[in-house]
Design an enzyme around this catalytic site. Sequence first.
Site, PDB file in Angstrom:
ATOM      1  N   ASP A 119      -8.320  -6.024   0.323  1.00 17.62           N
ATOM      2  CA  ASP A 119      -8.572  -6.512  -0.529  1.00 17.62           C
ATOM      3  C   ASP A 119      -7.927  -7.834  -0.421  1.00 17.62           C
ATOM      4  O   ASP A 119      -8.767  -8.929  -1.484  1.00 17.62           O
ATOM      5  CB  ASP A 119      -7.612  -5.630  -2.080  1.00 17.62           C
ATOM      6  CG  ASP A 119      -8.556  -4.893  -2.876  1.00 17.62           C
ATOM      7  OD1 ASP A 119      -9.976  -4.302  -2.556  1.00 17.62           O
ATOM      8  OD2 ASP A 119      -7.212  -3.668  -3.076  1.00 17.62           O
ATOM      9  N   HIS A 128       0.510  -1.207   0.176  1.00 16.59           N
ATOM     10  CA  HIS A 128      -0.009   0.172  -0.488  1.00 16.59           C
ATOM     11  C   HIS A 128       0.813   1.163   0.007  1.00 16.59           C
ATOM     12  O   HIS A 128       2.003   1.162   0.806  1.00 16.59           O
ATOM     13  CB  HIS A 128      -0.928  -0.188   1.332  1.00 16.59           C
ATOM     14  CG  HIS A 128      -2.100   1.098   1.390  1.00 16.59           C
ATOM     15  ND1 HIS A 128      -2.522   2.347   1.401  1.00 16.59           N
ATOM     16  CD2 HIS A 128      -3.944   1.002   0.722  1.00 16.59           C
ATOM     17  CE1 HIS A 128      -2.969   2.644   0.940  1.00 16.59           C
ATOM     18  NE2 HIS A 128      -4.174   2.000   0.585  1.00 16.59           N
TER      19      HIS A 128
HETATM   20  N1  CMC Z   1       4.220  -7.902  -4.930  1.00 18.82           N
HETATM   21  C1  CMC Z   1       5.230  -7.870  -4.552  1.00 18.82           C
HETATM   22  N2  CMC Z   1       6.280  -7.171  -4.767  1.00 18.82           N
HETATM   23  C2  CMC Z   1       5.450  -5.322  -4.465  1.00 18.82           C
HETATM   24  C3  CMC Z   1       4.095  -6.170  -4.063  1.00 18.82           C
HETATM   25  C4  CMC Z   1       3.123  -6.392  -4.287  1.00 18.82           C
HETATM   26  N3  CMC Z   1       1.859  -6.648  -4.148  1.00 18.82           N
HETATM   27  N4  CMC Z   1       3.623  -4.036  -4.603  1.00 18.82           N
HETATM   28  C5  CMC Z   1       4.790  -3.332  -4.241  1.00 18.82           C
HETATM   29  N5  CMC Z   1       6.435  -4.186  -4.125  1.00 18.82           N
HETATM   30  C6  CMC Z   1       7.575  -4.087  -4.196  1.00 18.82           C
HETATM   31  C7  CMC Z   1       7.578  -3.202  -6.443  1.00 18.82           C
HETATM   32  O1  CMC Z   1       8.255  -4.481  -6.421  1.00 18.82           O
HETATM   33  C8  CMC Z   1       8.652  -2.575  -5.473  1.00 18.82           C
HETATM   34  O2  CMC Z   1      10.035  -2.669  -5.214  1.00 18.82           O
HETATM   35  P1  CMC Z   1      11.446  -2.865  -5.689  1.00 18.82           P
HETATM   36  O3  CMC Z   1      11.919  -1.055  -4.594  1.00 18.82           O
HETATM   37  O4  CMC Z   1      12.353  -3.736  -5.698  1.00 18.82           O
HETATM   38  O5  CMC Z   1      11.593  -2.182  -7.041  1.00 18.82           O
HETATM   39  C9  CMC Z   1       8.324  -1.636  -4.467  1.00 18.82           C
HETATM   40  O6  CMC Z   1       8.035  -2.922  -3.425  1.00 18.82           O
HETATM   41  C10 CMC Z   1       8.129  -0.515  -4.143  1.00 18.82           C
HETATM   42  O7  CMC Z   1       6.006  -0.791  -4.962  1.00 18.82           O
HETATM   43  P2  CMC Z   1       5.711   0.365  -5.569  1.00 18.82           P
HETATM   44  O8  CMC Z   1       4.809  -0.448  -6.674  1.00 18.82           O
HETATM   45  O9  CMC Z   1       6.688   1.216  -5.633  1.00 18.82           O
HETATM   46  O10 CMC Z   1       4.789   1.393  -4.072  1.00 18.82           O
HETATM   47  P3  CMC Z   1       3.723   1.766  -4.455  1.00 18.82           P
HETATM   48  O11 CMC Z   1       3.204   2.709  -3.529  1.00 18.82           O
HETATM   49  O12 CMC Z   1       3.641   2.283  -5.739  1.00 18.82           O
HETATM   50  O13 CMC Z   1       2.308   0.857  -5.289  1.00 18.82           O
HETATM   51  C11 CMC Z   1       0.656  -0.709  -4.871  1.00 18.82           C
HETATM   52  C12 CMC Z   1       1.138   0.683  -4.435  1.00 18.82           C
HETATM   53  C13 CMC Z   1      -0.960  -0.857  -3.483  1.00 18.82           C
HETATM   54  C14 CMC Z   1      -0.146  -0.563  -6.220  1.00 18.82           C
HETATM   55  C15 CMC Z   1       1.467  -1.726  -5.140  1.00 18.82           C
HETATM   56  O14 CMC Z   1       1.899  -2.570  -3.579  1.00 18.82           O
HETATM   57  C16 CMC Z   1       0.580  -3.050  -5.607  1.00 18.82           C
HETATM   58  O15 CMC Z   1       0.465  -3.117  -7.193  1.00 18.82           O
HETATM   59  N6  CMC Z   1       0.128  -4.220  -4.918  1.00 18.82           N
HETATM   60  C17 CMC Z   1      -1.073  -4.353  -5.320  1.00 18.82           C
HETATM   61  C18 CMC Z   1      -1.841  -4.393  -5.810  1.00 18.82           C
HETATM   62  C19 CMC Z   1      -3.213  -4.432  -4.748  1.00 18.82           C
HETATM   63  O16 CMC Z   1      -2.646  -5.090  -4.070  1.00 18.82           O
HETATM   64  N7  CMC Z   1      -3.865  -2.892  -4.671  1.00 18.82           N
HETATM   65  C20 CMC Z   1      -4.853  -2.828  -3.450  1.00 18.82           C
HETATM   66  C21 CMC Z   1      -4.285  -1.769  -2.929  1.00 18.82           C
HETATM   67  S1  CMC Z   1      -5.291  -1.358  -1.116  1.00 18.82           S
HETATM   68  C22 CMC Z   1      -6.973  -1.197  -1.956  1.00 18.82           C
HETATM   69  C23 CMC Z   1      -7.116   0.557  -2.735  1.00 18.82           C
HETATM   70  O17 CMC Z   1      -7.074   1.229  -1.590  1.00 18.82           O
HETATM   71  O18 CMC Z   1      -7.017   0.321  -3.413  1.00 18.82           O
END
Ligand code: CMC
Length: 427
Positions: free
Chosen positions: A373, A316
């Site tokens: 989720d 998140h």
């Molecule tokens: N599985 C594996 N690695 C992950 C995941 C995951 N679900 N989420 C983030 N990472 C890693 C990502 O690869 C990155 O690694 P590195 O630093 O080595 O490149 C690091 O963690 C930071 O990730 P980010 O994409 O820069 O983080 P963000 O804050 O931009 O994204 C997120 C947040 C929720 C979009 C992301 O964690 C994700 O795609 N999660 C899976 C989808 C999900 O469950 N979404 C629901 C969010 S909660 C409900 C809502 O409010 O919508």
Amino acid sequence: MKKDTFTFTNNRTNESYEFNILDATRGPSVVDISSFYKQTGMFTFDVGYTSTASCESRITFIDGEKGELRYRGITIEELAENHSYLETCYLLLNKRLPTKEELLDFDLELRHRSFIDENLITLIGTFPDSAHPMSILSSGVSALSSFYYEHLNMENEKECQDMARRIIAKIPTLAAFAYRKSLGIPFIYPDIDRSFTENFLYMLRAYPGGKMKRTATGVEEIKAIEIKALDTIFTLHADHEQNASTTTVRNVASTGAHPYVAISAGISALWGRAHGGANESVIAQLEMIGDVSNVDAFIARAKDPNDDFRLMGFGHRVYKNFDPRAKALKKLQDKLKDELNLDSKLMEIAHKIEEIALNDEYFIKRNLYPNIDFYSGVILTALKIERPMFTAIFVIGRTVGWITQLMEFKNDSSSKIARPRQLYLGE
Ligand code: CMC
């Protein structure tokens, strides 16, 4: 008294500029950079708004480090345990919980406003049966702007409240119709004898004539525990400050577009897998993993920088310790396990993923925890709700948050059209 300021020094020119620091009632202070371009001739650069507060707000507070979420100052644990979704809606819209009489009036008003125009029903009927409920829902809400087009006076509190209550009341009907359309089965109209959440389950499950399913042992009525579970899910989704879909709603509203078109845009933004669409993807992923013996292989894929596979329902932008909504849902899941006969196979795989991920260096280092989720899907499956409807359930819960944020935006005299700039690197 002299204001606290933040000094920015450009070491190319040795010039310094001062910007006011504004304090929040809770949470980080902000540096007011609204005059940054005027003063320095430069823009600030923040892809994905990771360090940007886009507005002032008095609705929802999140402490991502502590895992705290409050609507109008009240914790979601308190709301989920001791109050209904409708009380939560009233709280968001009116800044306080309702009295008994106010709640009754609000409930009855929403029941009577839950019907949708026959022409809109015809429109929904024209979608292909294969259409995803989210696409019908977003189109249906957009179309609602033509049924209630008269230009709203957003300074008139009564008109705003009518606009907000109308959309909150009609969203479950639109979602249920979208669902039945996707299955190619007849629409079931709202039953004003049923409460908000019960009525939604009724519109999903009933047979033509309003009859409930018959089995050899009798009629399958909607259980109180099912209503409470779904009601809690709606409450936990009701608002979440400036997330992607809410920011979309505010941005569309900033152009002066009709409020329902802005909500429709919010629905589209929510549909993505990185946002609300993750709840549908979590179950698809658990089913794809298929067995606890395969979990390790998928965890390895999630950690592999050359594989774009992500664990759905993990991570998140704001929560860096735990997601309090996920914690509340996990508690609900454990409570319902036996009573609602939750899918033990899916739960077993989910628990295994959770156990490994919470102890794995990759996930710990990146603060990746289960989010809301991760748990909602197993409960929704037990409520006999089909997977393509999961994100629509999120929409039903979140509509009150979007509309409350939209009204706050409209009533904020400092609000402006959303119009960021860019770092141009082209020809
Ligand atoms: N599985 C594996 N690695 C992950 C995941 C995951 N679900 N989420 C983030 N990472 C890693 C990502 O690869 C990155 O690694 P590195 O630093 O080595 O490149 C690091 O963690 C930071 O990730 P980010 O994409 O820069 O983080 P963000 O804050 O931009 O994204 C997120 C947040 C929720 C979009 C992301 O964690 C994700 O795609 N999660 C899976 C989808 C999900 O469950 N979404 C629901 C969010 S909660 C409900 C809502 O409010 O919508």
